[in-house]
Design a protein around this motif. Structure first.
Motif, PDB file in Angstrom:
ATOM      1  N   LYS A  58      13.870  -8.155  -3.125  1.00 59.79           N
ATOM      2  CA  LYS A  58      13.004  -9.281  -2.977  1.00 59.79           C
ATOM      3  C   LYS A  58      11.814  -8.810  -1.952  1.00 59.79           C
ATOM      4  N   LEU A  59      12.188  -7.944  -1.103  1.00 59.66           N
ATOM      5  CA  LEU A  59      11.556  -7.787  -0.018  1.00 59.66           C
ATOM      6  C   LEU A  59      10.417  -6.834  -0.324  1.00 59.66           C
ATOM      7  N   PHE A  60       9.173  -6.829   0.497  1.00 61.03           N
ATOM      8  CA  PHE A  60       8.099  -5.906   0.244  1.00 61.03           C
ATOM      9  C   PHE A  60       8.192  -4.843   1.462  1.00 61.03           C
ATOM     10  N   PHE A  61       7.701  -3.392   0.801  1.00 59.32           N
ATOM     11  CA  PHE A  61       7.576  -2.290   1.476  1.00 59.32           C
ATOM     12  C   PHE A  61       6.285  -2.266   2.035  1.00 59.32           C
ATOM     13  N   PHE A  62       5.770  -2.193   3.583  1.00 60.91           N
ATOM     14  CA  PHE A  62       4.729  -2.260   4.066  1.00 60.91           C
ATOM     15  C   PHE A  62       4.617  -1.184   5.062  1.00 60.91           C
ATOM     16  N   LEU A  63       3.603  -0.216   4.777  1.00 63.69           N
ATOM     17  CA  LEU A  63       3.377   0.851   5.760  1.00 63.69           C
ATOM     18  C   LEU A  63       2.431   0.568   6.707  1.00 63.69           C
ATOM     19  N   ARG A  64       2.792   0.097   7.892  1.00 63.55           N
ATOM     20  CA  ARG A  64       2.051  -0.043   9.200  1.00 63.55           C
ATOM     21  C   ARG A  64       1.483   1.055   9.861  1.00 63.55           C
ATOM     22  N   ARG A  65       0.276   0.938  10.189  1.00 62.04           N
ATOM     23  CA  ARG A  65      -0.606   2.085  10.829  1.00 62.04           C
ATOM     24  C   ARG A  65      -0.919   1.607  12.285  1.00 62.04           C
ATOM     25  N   GLU A  66      -0.536   2.413  13.053  1.00 64.64           N
ATOM     26  CA  GLU A  66      -0.836   2.129  14.522  1.00 64.64           C
ATOM     27  C   GLU A  66      -1.467   3.559  15.291  1.00 64.64           C
ATOM     28  N   GLY A  67      -2.740   3.517  15.218  1.00 67.10           N
ATOM     29  CA  GLY A  67      -3.436   4.841  15.664  1.00 67.10           C
ATOM     30  C   GLY A  67      -3.041   6.044  14.713  1.00 67.10           C
ATOM     31  N   MET A  68      -2.377   7.213  15.220  1.00 69.94           N
ATOM     32  CA  MET A  68      -1.946   8.023  14.624  1.00 69.94           C
ATOM     33  C   MET A  68      -0.494   7.892  13.901  1.00 69.94           C
ATOM     34  N   ARG A  69       0.290   6.937  14.382  1.00 67.03           N
ATOM     35  CA  ARG A  69       1.474   6.836  13.902  1.00 67.03           C
ATOM     36  C   ARG A  69       1.545   5.780  13.020  1.00 67.03           C
ATOM     37  N   GLN A  70       2.682   5.983  12.113  1.00 65.51           N
ATOM     38  CA  GLN A  70       2.789   4.742  10.782  1.00 65.51           C
ATOM     39  C   GLN A  70       4.576   4.840  10.624  1.00 65.51           C
ATOM     40  N   TYR A  71       4.502   3.641  10.442  1.00 68.22           N
ATOM     41  CA  TYR A  71       6.122   3.382   9.948  1.00 68.22           C
ATOM     42  C   TYR A  71       6.132   2.292   9.027  1.00 68.22           C
ATOM     43  N   GLY A  72       7.399   2.289   8.224  1.00 74.11           N
ATOM     44  CA  GLY A  72       7.688   1.318   7.219  1.00 74.11           C
ATOM     45  C   GLY A  72       8.556   0.073   7.959  1.00 74.11           C
ATOM     46  N   GLU A  73       7.827  -1.120   7.049  1.00 75.69           N
ATOM     47  CA  GLU A  73       8.541  -2.350   7.375  1.00 75.69           C
ATOM     48  C   GLU A  73       8.906  -3.147   6.055  1.00 75.69           C
ATOM     49  N   CYS A  74      10.093  -3.856   6.016  1.00 77.54           N
ATOM     50  CA  CYS A  74      10.364  -4.635   4.817  1.00 77.54           C
ATOM     51  C   CYS A  74      10.218  -6.063   5.299  1.00 77.54           C
ATOM     52  N   LEU A  75       8.990  -6.705   4.501  1.00 79.58           N
ATOM     53  CA  LEU A  75       8.747  -8.249   4.584  1.00 79.58           C
ATOM     54  C   LEU A  75       8.892  -8.896   3.492  1.00 79.58           C
ATOM     55  N   HIS A  76       8.992 -10.297   3.855  1.00 80.41           N
ATOM     56  CA  HIS A  76       9.128 -11.185   2.786  1.00 80.41           C
ATOM     57  C   HIS A  76       7.832 -11.445   2.156  1.00 80.41           C
ATOM     58  N   SER A  77       6.625 -11.454   2.778  1.00 74.36           N
ATOM     59  CA  SER A  77       5.259 -11.596   2.483  1.00 74.36           C
ATOM     60  C   SER A  77       4.394 -10.609   3.131  1.00 74.36           C
ATOM     61  N   CYS A  78       3.352 -10.210   2.365  1.00 76.29           N
ATOM     62  CA  CYS A  78       2.442  -9.065   2.744  1.00 76.29           C
ATOM     63  C   CYS A  78       1.354  -9.850   3.915  1.00 76.29           C
ATOM     64  N   PRO A  79       0.906  -9.066   4.720  1.00 79.40           N
ATOM     65  CA  PRO A  79       0.032  -9.579   5.808  1.00 79.40           C
ATOM     66  C   PRO A  79      -1.382  -9.533   5.243  1.00 79.40           C
ATOM     67  N   SER A  80      -2.215 -10.199   6.024  1.00 81.24           N
ATOM     68  CA  SER A  80      -3.842 -10.560   5.584  1.00 81.24           C
ATOM     69  C   SER A  80      -4.117  -9.057   5.195  1.00 81.24           C
ATOM     70  N   GLY A  81      -5.076  -9.247   3.901  1.00 82.67           N
ATOM     71  CA  GLY A  81      -5.495  -8.045   3.448  1.00 82.67           C
ATOM     72  C   GLY A  81      -4.843  -7.412   2.479  1.00 82.67           C
ATOM     73  N   TYR A  82      -3.393  -7.824   2.288  1.00 78.83           N
ATOM     74  CA  TYR A  82      -2.550  -7.147   1.267  1.00 78.83           C
ATOM     75  C   TYR A  82      -1.975  -8.061   0.189  1.00 78.83           C
ATOM     76  N   TYR A  83      -1.630  -7.478  -0.757  1.00 79.58           N
ATOM     77  CA  TYR A  83      -1.183  -8.513  -1.761  1.00 79.58           C
ATOM     78  C   TYR A  83       0.416  -7.755  -2.339  1.00 79.58           C
ATOM     79  N   GLY A  84       1.290  -8.605  -2.728  1.00 79.89           N
ATOM     80  CA  GLY A  84       2.641  -8.168  -3.086  1.00 79.89           C
ATOM     81  C   GLY A  84       2.907  -7.526  -4.559  1.00 79.89           C
ATOM     82  N   LEU A  85       3.105  -6.419  -4.605  1.00 76.28           N
ATOM     83  CA  LEU A  85       3.125  -5.678  -5.821  1.00 76.28           C
ATOM     84  C   LEU A  85       4.672  -5.357  -6.302  1.00 76.28           C
TER      85      LEU A  85
END
Length: 241
Positions: A58-85
């Motif tokens: 039931k959680l959504f996997f979101f790949l967050r990018r900060e500069g050259m680094r990226q890491y995964g997060e598990c969220l209850h709802s997707c952030p702005s500009g994204y939708y849950g698939l």
């Protein structure tokens, strides 16, 4: 004696297994939270460098990018500009592909636009298309008041007369074809007038205006005065002879 030694050995082994398990649990717990904000919260599997790799149900996997680094997060709802698939293997946050969209229902259907843009049929517009008006409170485009084509210009008239004046007004109109969805939406003007020059200035068989009568009277007085002065001149000339 042998029984006591055997019991003591079992007790030592149990304590060793327990301490090993506790140490393992502590290590897993330590891996699950790095720093003040846990990056592995809600993860089924997690990496210290890359964050979440798999998320809980039931959680959504979101790949967050900060500069050259990226890491995964598990969220209850997707952030702005994204939708849950949602998918059988893992739910993911997918980016909205609609320009100027803040949140979307699917890849090609926006539900909220960024500031300064109006939502219309799943798209974002700087100005609403023809036939639609903008509602500032919801930042949406709704159906406006639809009007038909203009009629031909009417007859030039003034004071309900088509003669007797030099200038008048002519008018044209158009009909409301479709009323707006809300009464607060105004319709465009359905009638307009413009100045025009009358084709017939003097009405045939009609009375002269007061201005025309004054001109005729002045002309008549001038003629009478001229004739009177001419008569006096003739009389004086005869007397002198």
């Amino acid at each position: 004696m042998r029984f006591r030694l055997f019991s003591f050995a079992l007790l030592v082994l149990n304590c060793m297994d327990y301490s090993h398990c506790q140490a393992g649990r502590w290590r897993r717990s330590k891996r699950a939270s790095y720093g003040p904000n846990p990056i592995c919260k809600g993860c089924l599997s997690c990496s210290k460098d890359n964050g979440c790799i798999r998320c809980q149900h039931k959680l959504f996997f979101f790949l967050r990018r900060e500069g050259m680094r990226q890491y995964g997060e598990c969220l209850h709802s997707c952030p702005s500009g994204y939708y849950g698939l949602r998918a059988p293997d893992m739910n993911r946050c997918s980016r909205c592909r609609i320009e100027n969209c803040d949140s979307c229902f699917s890849r090609d259907f926006c539900t909220k636009c960024k500031a300064g843009f109006y939502l219309h049929r799943g798209r974002c517009f700087g100005e609403c298309p023809d036939g639609f008006v903008s509602l500032e409170e919801t930042m949406e485009c709704v159906e406006g008041c639809e009007v038909g084509p203009w009629s031909e210009w009417g007859t030039c008239s003034r004071n309900n007369k088509t003669c007797g004046f030099k200038w008048g007004l002519e008018t044209r109109t158009r009909q409301i074809v479709k009323k707006p969805a809300k009464d607060t939406i105004p319709c465009p003007t359905i009638a307009e007038s413009r100045r025009c020059k009358m084709a017939v200035r003097h009405c045939p068989g009609g009375r002269r205006t007061a201005k025309t009568k004054d001109k005729r009277k002045k002309k008549k007085n001038l003629m009478e005065r001229a004739q009177k002065q001419h008569s006096i001149f003739l009389a004086t000339d005869r007397a002198s002879q």
